[in-house]
Scaffold this motif. Structure first.
Motif, PDB file in Angstrom:
ATOM      1  N   GLY A   5     -83.323 -26.905  10.962  1.00  0.00           N
ATOM      2  CA  GLY A   5     -83.305 -25.883  10.753  1.00  0.00           C
ATOM      3  C   GLY A   5     -83.051 -24.323  10.017  1.00  0.00           C
ATOM      4  N   TRP A   6     -82.933 -25.491   8.582  1.00  0.00           N
ATOM      5  CA  TRP A   6     -82.625 -24.823   7.390  1.00  0.00           C
ATOM      6  C   TRP A   6     -84.145 -23.830   7.675  1.00  0.00           C
ATOM      7  CZ3 TRP A   6     -78.594 -23.174   4.617  1.00  0.00           C
ATOM      8  CH2 TRP A   6     -77.496 -24.026   5.224  1.00  0.00           C
ATOM      9  N   HIS A  32     -81.338 -11.769  11.285  1.00  0.00           N
ATOM     10  CA  HIS A  32     -81.121 -13.333  11.297  1.00  0.00           C
ATOM     11  C   HIS A  32     -80.864 -13.670  12.871  1.00  0.00           C
ATOM     12  CE1 HIS A  32     -81.676 -17.455  11.712  1.00  0.00           C
ATOM     13  NE2 HIS A  32     -82.365 -17.438  10.785  1.00  0.00           N
ATOM     14  N   PRO A  33     -80.875 -14.755  13.329  1.00  0.00           N
ATOM     15  CA  PRO A  33     -80.441 -14.492  15.348  1.00  0.00           C
ATOM     16  C   PRO A  33     -78.765 -15.472  14.247  1.00  0.00           C
ATOM     17  CG  PRO A  33     -82.208 -15.627  15.444  1.00  0.00           C
ATOM     18  CD  PRO A  33     -82.528 -14.785  14.208  1.00  0.00           C
ATOM     19  N   ALA A  34     -79.091 -16.545  13.069  1.00  0.00           N
ATOM     20  CA  ALA A  34     -78.151 -17.438  13.459  1.00  0.00           C
ATOM     21  C   ALA A  34     -77.371 -16.330  12.134  1.00  0.00           C
ATOM     22  CB  ALA A  34     -78.322 -19.175  12.624  1.00  0.00           C
ATOM     23  N   TYR A  35     -77.628 -15.742  11.004  1.00  0.00           N
ATOM     24  CA  TYR A  35     -76.927 -15.482   9.821  1.00  0.00           C
ATOM     25  C   TYR A  35     -76.652 -14.071   9.704  1.00  0.00           C
ATOM     26  CZ  TYR A  35     -78.655 -20.653   8.681  1.00  0.00           C
ATOM     27  OH  TYR A  35     -79.929 -21.170   8.789  1.00  0.00           O
TER      28      TYR A  35
END
Length: 101
Positions: A5-6, A32-35
């Motif tokens: 995931g990273w 970014h979808p997560a960050y």
């Protein structure tokens, strides 16, 4: 070290040169979808930074540069030529281009 995931990022510190100012102007905003929102260097500026940093001594960086050029066939050649000359990496840029051809 990558974990599930990273991703991996390169951090390039800039000075106040004409290329550094141009690179800052050419950066791209990406969400970014997560960050969330991040700023990314253009492919041309990433290529120039890797060439300058490697000074031709890092085969890994030069391979990365070749992959970058292959993945981005529409790079701005005039921009690359102008700033490669100012950075003293024209020979390395020619080497990468020859490896792609």
């Amino acid at each position: 070290v990558s974990q599930a995931g990273w991703g991996k990022i390169d951090v390039v510190l800039r000075d106040d040169s004409p290329w550094a100012r141009a690179a800052l102007d050419r950066r791209r905003r990406f969400v970014h979808p997560a960050y969330g929102p991040v700023w990314l260097s253009s492919p041309e500026d990433l290529l120039l930074a890797k060439l300058e940093w490697s000074e031709g001594a890092s085969e890994l960086q030069l391979r990365d540069c070749t992959k970058l050029v292959r993945a981005n066939p529409d790079l701005d050649g005039a921009y690359l030529d102008r700033h490669a000359a100012a950075l003293g990496v024209t020979d390395l840029l020619h080497r990468v281009r020859a490896d792609v051809a």
